[in-house]
Enzyme design. Structure first.
Site, PDB file in Angstrom:
ATOM      1  N   ASN A   1      37.423  77.616-100.221  1.00  0.00           N
ATOM      2  CA  ASN A   1      37.394  77.748 -98.766  1.00  0.00           C
ATOM      3  C   ASN A   1      38.536  76.920 -98.178  1.00  0.00           C
ATOM      4  O   ASN A   1      38.448  75.689 -98.088  1.00  0.00           O
ATOM      5  CB  ASN A   1      36.058  77.273 -98.214  1.00  0.00           C
ATOM      6  CG  ASN A   1      35.948  77.501 -96.713  1.00  0.00           C
ATOM      7  OD1 ASN A   1      36.948  77.796 -96.042  1.00  0.00           O
ATOM      8  ND2 ASN A   1      34.753  77.369 -96.174  1.00  0.00           N
TER       9      ASN A   1
ATOM     10  N   GLN B   1      48.574  94.984 -96.315  1.00  0.00           N
ATOM     11  CA  GLN B   1      49.306  95.122 -95.066  1.00  0.00           C
ATOM     12  C   GLN B   1      49.267  96.572 -94.578  1.00  0.00           C
ATOM     13  O   GLN B   1      49.339  97.508 -95.378  1.00  0.00           O
ATOM     14  CB  GLN B   1      50.755  94.668 -95.244  1.00  0.00           C
ATOM     15  CG  GLN B   1      50.901  93.181 -95.536  1.00  0.00           C
ATOM     16  CD  GLN B   1      50.601  92.301 -94.338  1.00  0.00           C
ATOM     17  OE1 GLN B   1      50.158  92.759 -93.287  1.00  0.00           O
ATOM     18  NE2 GLN B   1      50.836  91.004 -94.473  1.00  0.00           N
TER      19      GLN B   1
ATOM     20  N   CYS C   1      53.316 109.824 -77.880  1.00  0.00           N
ATOM     21  CA  CYS C   1      52.015 110.420 -78.171  1.00  0.00           C
ATOM     22  C   CYS C   1      51.364 110.885 -76.878  1.00  0.00           C
ATOM     23  O   CYS C   1      51.340 110.157 -75.883  1.00  0.00           O
ATOM     24  CB  CYS C   1      51.116 109.400 -78.874  1.00  0.00           C
ATOM     25  SG  CYS C   1      49.443 109.991 -79.203  1.00  0.00           S
TER      26      CYS C   1
ATOM     27  N   CYS D   1      50.121  86.056 -88.691  1.00  0.00           N
ATOM     28  CA  CYS D   1      49.761  87.235 -87.894  1.00  0.00           C
ATOM     29  C   CYS D   1      49.234  86.819 -86.521  1.00  0.00           C
ATOM     30  O   CYS D   1      48.669  87.639 -85.801  1.00  0.00           O
ATOM     31  CB  CYS D   1      48.729  88.088 -88.629  1.00  0.00           C
ATOM     32  SG  CYS D   1      47.220  87.216 -89.081  1.00  0.00           S
TER      33      CYS D   1
ATOM     34  N   PHE E   1      46.183  81.289 -99.480  1.00  0.00           N
ATOM     35  CA  PHE E   1      45.638  82.536 -98.915  1.00  0.00           C
ATOM     36  C   PHE E   1      46.294  83.718 -99.638  1.00  0.00           C
ATOM     37  O   PHE E   1      46.871  84.606 -99.016  1.00  0.00           O
ATOM     38  CB  PHE E   1      45.883  82.628 -97.408  1.00  0.00           C
ATOM     39  CG  PHE E   1      45.365  81.464 -96.605  1.00  0.00           C
ATOM     40  CD1 PHE E   1      44.059  81.452 -96.128  1.00  0.00           C
ATOM     41  CD2 PHE E   1      46.171  80.373 -96.335  1.00  0.00           C
ATOM     42  CE1 PHE E   1      43.589  80.374 -95.383  1.00  0.00           C
ATOM     43  CE2 PHE E   1      45.705  79.293 -95.586  1.00  0.00           C
ATOM     44  CZ  PHE E   1      44.403  79.295 -95.114  1.00  0.00           C
TER      45      PHE E   1
END
Length: 486
Positions: free
Chosen positions: A374, A289, A89, A442, A318
């Site tokens: 939670n 994602q 780029c 992640c 999650f």
């Protein structure tokens, strides 16, 4: 700013003795996760060099000094790494105004994968004292045109007489003057300049700070954040742009809960998981994602590693929209999806109902329930109350799953009568921990922390771990680890 850390190995032969180098030259020995080359000065002090790669001989200009380390910018390369490549780029680089969206375009994509794999292994060992029994082959995909989710900043720069749309400059709050972006899908890349012209021609050019991109399999959605109501002329301009470029516009006047379609009707935003016959509708502000090519492989590998049997109960922690939950429901006897967001739980239930309704072409989905809770406040009592499961899938945000791992560890410590352990919660006598856990991460640091709890206190072995190159050319490290009951 936190101290940089040396994280990856050199790709090439061992370093020369610093004393043999010409004065002022440095040999780069490794690379940190911010894509800075790591070298040592003759006195042993570590120096982090922006733009330098392992094995290179360079000179650099120090611009920040601390007692134990320095930061510097590259001045000259005297011996170039064989892994150095021409960036794909034109807006990537160290120059003023360079785009800050990517950090590693100057490094061969295969070497990027090696760096990230080493980051994962180093974090597991140094932070969690865990070493995976097997290092899995990295999951890789397209290196360009992969970014189907993005937040593009928008600003009308009066002094320049133009509107900028794109990512921020390196280490700056200013927006880069981007005419192109090669990590965006080609059809979105081609829209950058037309988007600039669109905003420049709007009455609201000074009150539209952001465009959020969300591409599905067949719909390209854009969410326009606007601080003031849009005029009739501006709405007409948006509709004309949508017609010409095939965009579905959504408007966001305030917070994410105010997002709505500009015009009702049209095709629904969604993506497919063809290996499982699943279709996942979503809203453009929902978490999905960034890289759909990798996501399909990620889900398939996670379920293959989990090896769910038809008689087993599985919990997906999650669970989000049900990205793993619904594929799990094609294999298990019963599935429970747990997520912190009430809105995402509602969307998961809708997606389950939709896929169950069309299941006549496939195997009917297993009994599946979704619960909002939670998960950062998980306790052993809450864990027991959710019931025993044969397998777990854990896919937390960057903060990791500390409370969940700790609750599991606390129950194990109580069972073995460890000193200082709390009593078992009510009902725990008949509760059994999962035989296998697949943890999708992640953030390698929080994965390593949680892995330390699972291995050293909860009674598990880390049987496998590997990185997932979800974000080529960036410093982001996605990974996966498998834990077996010891």
């Amino acid at each position: 700013m936190s101290e940089p850390k040396e994280l990856s190995p050199s790709f090439e032969p061992a370093a020369q003795d610093a004393a043999d180098l010409p004065e002022g030259w440095l040999q780069v020995q490794s690379m940190d996760l911010d894509a800075q080359g790591v070298a040592r000065k003759p006195d042993g002090k570590v120096i982090f060099i922006d733009g330098a790669l392992p094995s290179e001989l360079v000179t650099a200009n120090t611009h920040r000094k601390k007692n134990n380390w320095e930061q510097a910018s590259l001045v000259a390369i005297h011996r170039e790494s064989s892994q150095r490549v021409r960036p794909g780029c034109q807006h990537f680089g160290l120059h003023g105004g360079a785009c800050g969206g990517c950090k590693m375009q100057h490094l061969h994509v295969g070497a990027q994968v090696a760096v990230k794999q080493r980051v994962l292994e180093d974090n597991l060992w140094h932070l969690g004292k865990v070493k995976a029994e097997t290092v899995m082959r990295p999951i890789e995909g397209p290196a360009w045109g992969y970014r189907y989710r993005a937040r593009l900043a928008v600003r009308h720069v009066i002094k320049k007489g133009q509107v900028l749309v794109g990512f921020h400059e390196r280490k700056s709050r200013y927006i880069a003057d981007m005419q192109t972006c090669k990590i965006l899908p080609p059809h979105v890349d081609a829209m950058l300049m037309p988007l600039r012209a669109l905003i420049a021609g709007m009455d609201a050019r000074d009150t539209c700070p952001q465009i959020e991109l969300a591409c599905g399999d067949s719909v390209t959605a854009m969410v326009l954040r606007h601080l003031e109501p849009l005029s009739a002329d501006d709405l007409a301009r948006l509709r004309a742009f949508a017609s010409e470029h095939g965009v579905q516009w959504w408007l966001q006047p305030k917070g994410p809960d105010t997002v709505k379609l500009l015009d009702e009707g049209g095709e629904e935003l969604s993506y497919a998981l063809p290996d499982f016959g699943i279709t996942m509708p979503f809203k453009p502000t929902d978490f999905t994602q960034v890289n759909p090519h990798i996501n399909r492989v990620l889900v398939s590998r996670a379920l293959r590693l989990l090896d769910v049997q038809p008689h087993e109960r599985v919990i997906d922690w999650f669970c989000g929209l049900g990205n793993f939950t619904l594929p799990l429901a094609t294999q298990a006897r019963e599935v429970l999806g747990i997520e912190g967001s009430e809105a995402l739980v509602a969307r998961s239930r809708e997606n389950y109902a939709l896929n169950q309704a069309v299941a006549h072409n496939h195997k009917a989905l297993a009994a599946t329930d979704f619960v909002a809770r939670n998960l950062f406040e998980m306790t052993p009592a809450m864990l027991v109350a959710d019931g025993a499961a044969d397998k777990w899938l854990v896919d937390p945000p960057r903060e990791g799953a500390f409370a969940l791992a700790k609750a599991l560890a606390d129950i194990e410590q109580s069972r073995i009568g460890a000193e200082g352990a709390d009593p078992l919660p009510a009902g725990a006598e008949g509760w059994t921990p999962p035989k296998r856990i697949v943890y999708v991460s992640c953030n390698p640091a929080t994965l390593a922390r949680d892995a330390g709890l699972l291995v050293h206190l909860a009674g598990y072995r880390c049987t496998a771990a590997g990185m997932v190159n979800m974000f080529p050319h960036t410093a982001h490290v996605e990974s996966m680890a498998v834990f077996e009951r010891a």
